[in-house]
Design a protein around this motif. Structure first.
Motif, PDB file in Angstrom:
ATOM      1  N   PRO A 183      12.865  -0.246 -11.285  1.00  0.00           N
ATOM      2  CA  PRO A 183      11.766  -1.087 -11.757  1.00  0.00           C
ATOM      3  C   PRO A 183      11.037  -0.377 -12.891  1.00  0.00           C
ATOM      4  O   PRO A 183      11.157   0.849 -13.058  1.00  0.00           O
ATOM      5  CB  PRO A 183      10.870  -1.204 -10.520  1.00  0.00           C
ATOM      6  N   HIS A 184      10.277  -1.123 -13.669  1.00  0.00           N
ATOM      7  CA  HIS A 184       9.521  -0.479 -14.738  1.00  0.00           C
ATOM      8  C   HIS A 184       8.368   0.320 -14.126  1.00  0.00           C
ATOM      9  O   HIS A 184       7.682  -0.166 -13.232  1.00  0.00           O
ATOM     10  CB  HIS A 184       8.974  -1.507 -15.728  1.00  0.00           C
ATOM     11  N   PRO A 185       8.158   1.552 -14.567  1.00  0.00           N
ATOM     12  CA  PRO A 185       7.105   2.390 -13.976  1.00  0.00           C
ATOM     13  C   PRO A 185       5.707   2.108 -14.513  1.00  0.00           C
ATOM     14  O   PRO A 185       4.779   2.865 -14.246  1.00  0.00           O
ATOM     15  CB  PRO A 185       7.551   3.812 -14.363  1.00  0.00           C
ATOM     16  N   SER A 186       5.557   1.031 -15.227  1.00  0.00           N
ATOM     17  CA  SER A 186       4.249   0.675 -15.789  1.00  0.00           C
ATOM     18  C   SER A 186       3.227   0.455 -14.683  1.00  0.00           C
ATOM     19  O   SER A 186       3.521  -0.109 -13.632  1.00  0.00           O
ATOM     20  CB  SER A 186       4.368  -0.601 -16.625  1.00  0.00           C
ATOM     21  N   GLY A 187       2.002   0.882 -14.946  1.00  0.00           N
ATOM     22  CA  GLY A 187       0.919   0.650 -13.990  1.00  0.00           C
ATOM     23  C   GLY A 187       0.490  -0.798 -13.943  1.00  0.00           C
ATOM     24  O   GLY A 187      -0.293  -1.196 -13.070  1.00  0.00           O
ATOM     25  N   ALA A 188       0.997  -1.619 -14.874  1.00  0.00           N
ATOM     26  CA  ALA A 188       0.620  -3.031 -14.905  1.00  0.00           C
ATOM     27  C   ALA A 188       1.212  -3.808 -13.737  1.00  0.00           C
ATOM     28  O   ALA A 188       0.714  -4.864 -13.366  1.00  0.00           O
ATOM     29  CB  ALA A 188       1.068  -3.660 -16.219  1.00  0.00           C
ATOM     30  N   SER A 189       2.298  -3.293 -13.170  1.00  0.00           N
ATOM     31  CA  SER A 189       2.944  -3.978 -12.049  1.00  0.00           C
ATOM     32  C   SER A 189       2.870  -3.112 -10.802  1.00  0.00           C
ATOM     33  O   SER A 189       3.257  -1.943 -10.815  1.00  0.00           O
ATOM     34  CB  SER A 189       4.409  -4.269 -12.376  1.00  0.00           C
ATOM     35  N   PRO A 190       2.406  -3.709  -9.670  1.00  0.00           N
ATOM     36  CA  PRO A 190       2.332  -2.943  -8.412  1.00  0.00           C
ATOM     37  C   PRO A 190       3.635  -2.995  -7.609  1.00  0.00           C
ATOM     38  O   PRO A 190       3.695  -2.457  -6.515  1.00  0.00           O
ATOM     39  CB  PRO A 190       1.208  -3.659  -7.661  1.00  0.00           C
ATOM     40  N   TRP A 191       4.697  -3.619  -8.165  1.00  0.00           N
ATOM     41  CA  TRP A 191       5.910  -3.894  -7.382  1.00  0.00           C
ATOM     42  C   TRP A 191       6.459  -2.637  -6.715  1.00  0.00           C
ATOM     43  O   TRP A 191       6.833  -2.653  -5.544  1.00  0.00           O
ATOM     44  CB  TRP A 191       6.992  -4.517  -8.288  1.00  0.00           C
ATOM     45  N   HIS A 192       6.524  -1.534  -7.470  1.00  0.00           N
ATOM     46  CA  HIS A 192       7.136  -0.328  -6.927  1.00  0.00           C
ATOM     47  C   HIS A 192       6.215   0.460  -6.001  1.00  0.00           C
ATOM     48  O   HIS A 192       6.614   1.486  -5.451  1.00  0.00           O
ATOM     49  CB  HIS A 192       7.609   0.588  -8.077  1.00  0.00           C
ATOM     50  N   LYS A 193       4.986  -0.042  -5.811  1.00  0.00           N
ATOM     51  CA  LYS A 193       4.018   0.661  -4.963  1.00  0.00           C
ATOM     52  C   LYS A 193       3.846   0.021  -3.596  1.00  0.00           C
ATOM     53  O   LYS A 193       3.226   0.615  -2.708  1.00  0.00           O
ATOM     54  CB  LYS A 193       2.655   0.711  -5.678  1.00  0.00           C
ATOM     55  N   ILE A 194       4.354  -1.202  -3.427  1.00  0.00           N
ATOM     56  CA  ILE A 194       4.180  -1.925  -2.163  1.00  0.00           C
ATOM     57  C   ILE A 194       5.540  -2.383  -1.642  1.00  0.00           C
ATOM     58  O   ILE A 194       6.510  -2.468  -2.385  1.00  0.00           O
ATOM     59  CB  ILE A 194       3.242  -3.147  -2.341  1.00  0.00           C
ATOM     60  N   SER A 195       5.604  -2.695  -0.339  1.00  0.00           N
ATOM     61  CA  SER A 195       6.862  -3.160   0.266  1.00  0.00           C
ATOM     62  C   SER A 195       7.222  -4.546  -0.260  1.00  0.00           C
ATOM     63  O   SER A 195       6.338  -5.375  -0.503  1.00  0.00           O
ATOM     64  CB  SER A 195       6.705  -3.204   1.784  1.00  0.00           C
ATOM     65  N   PRO A 196       8.534  -4.836  -0.436  1.00  0.00           N
ATOM     66  CA  PRO A 196       9.663  -3.930  -0.196  1.00  0.00           C
ATOM     67  C   PRO A 196      10.001  -3.030  -1.394  1.00  0.00           C
ATOM     68  O   PRO A 196      10.909  -2.218  -1.325  1.00  0.00           O
ATOM     69  CB  PRO A 196      10.810  -4.893   0.062  1.00  0.00           C
ATOM     70  N   GLY A 197       9.237  -3.181  -2.497  1.00  0.00           N
ATOM     71  CA  GLY A 197       9.565  -2.435  -3.701  1.00  0.00           C
ATOM     72  C   GLY A 197       9.536  -0.927  -3.510  1.00  0.00           C
ATOM     73  O   GLY A 197      10.391  -0.211  -4.037  1.00  0.00           O
ATOM     74  N   LYS A 198       8.562  -0.455  -2.754  1.00  0.00           N
ATOM     75  CA  LYS A 198       8.432   0.990  -2.540  1.00  0.00           C
ATOM     76  C   LYS A 198       9.681   1.567  -1.886  1.00  0.00           C
ATOM     77  O   LYS A 198      10.198   2.610  -2.300  1.00  0.00           O
ATOM     78  CB  LYS A 198       7.198   1.254  -1.684  1.00  0.00           C
ATOM     79  N   GLU A 199      10.180   0.882  -0.873  1.00  0.00           N
ATOM     80  CA  GLU A 199      11.365   1.357  -0.160  1.00  0.00           C
ATOM     81  C   GLU A 199      12.627   1.208  -1.016  1.00  0.00           C
ATOM     82  O   GLU A 199      13.503   2.083  -1.010  1.00  0.00           O
ATOM     83  CB  GLU A 199      11.531   0.598   1.162  1.00  0.00           C
TER      84      GLU A 199
END
Length: 229
Positions: A183-199
């Motif tokens: 995923p894009h590591p931009s702070g604009a998107s929370p996807w990689h910080k919350i489930s299921p994106g984090k996992e």
């Protein structure tokens, strides 16, 4: 046997030298590109790094043209933190051992809402030959597209949770290679910080770390290391 081994070693050195010269010429031509009149900067390059791993971003932000390197600001800090945590490679190691490319190489500017403008289809087409040439030159074993736009240059990506955390075998520019999207590591998107994106992000980074093309670089070796999983 020893003579044959020396011949093979010499041939490998000559091939690497030829590839470096070809890539040097490619990057010099890339930096002179002015195909897209709406772009707000000249091309950004991470340098002519001969590597069997490529990271493909979306496009530079406003800071990258000034600092003259890709992933030079907030998103880059996150990306390099991921690599250090999971692959044992800090920013300097990643930049020196992995080739950086992008869907578009110039900063597209801002849209009316103040966020970075997504490159238009014609701009993506204009820039696509640079990536094709790089794949032809480098013959990568692993490509890591970062963000949905980059992923879509290789496979369909309706939802990130359908592709992150998986390894694909794809073909582009007449060459087949492994692809592990991030995923894009931009702070604009929370996807990689919350489930299921984090996992799913953790799963993807573990796949990258175990891939033989990356494991060898993290270990500081040029030889092949057996791939796990």
């Amino acid at each position: 046997m020893a003579k044959n081994s020396l011949k093979a070693q010499y041939a490998g050195i000559m091939a690497e030298s030829s590839r470096q010269k070809t890539l040097d010429r490619h990057v010099a031509q890339l930096l002179r590109c002015r195909r897209c009149s709406r772009m707000k900067s000249t091309p950004v390059s991470g340098g002519a790094i001969v590597s069997d791993v490529m990271i493909i971003g979306q496009a530079p932000g406003p800071r990258e043209p000034v600092l003259q390197r890709p992933f030079a600001h907030t998103a880059g800090k996150t990306l390099f933190r991921w690599f250090e945590e999971f692959c044992g490679m800090n920013e300097a190691a990643v930049r020196s051992k992995i080739y950086f490319a992008a869907v578009c190489r110039c900063f597209p500017g801002k849209n009316s809402g103040g966020t970075d403008r997504v490159p238009a289809p014609d701009e993506i087409r204009n820039c696509s030959s640079w990536m094709d040439n790089e794949i032809e030159i480098l013959q990568p074993r692993l490509v890591i597209p970062v963000g949905r736009l980059a992923i879509m240059q290789f496979i369909e990506c309706v939802k990130l949770d359908k592709v992150i955390g998986r390894r694909f075998r794809v073909e582009r520019a007449g060459h087949r290679f492994d692809m592990i999207p991030l995923p894009h590591p931009s702070g604009a998107s929370p996807w990689h910080k919350i489930s299921p994106g984090k996992e799913l992000l953790r799963r993807a980074l573990k796949l990258i770390a175990r891939h033989s093309a990356v494991a060898g670089k993290a270990a500081g070796k040029s030889g092949m290391i057996a791939e796990i999983g």
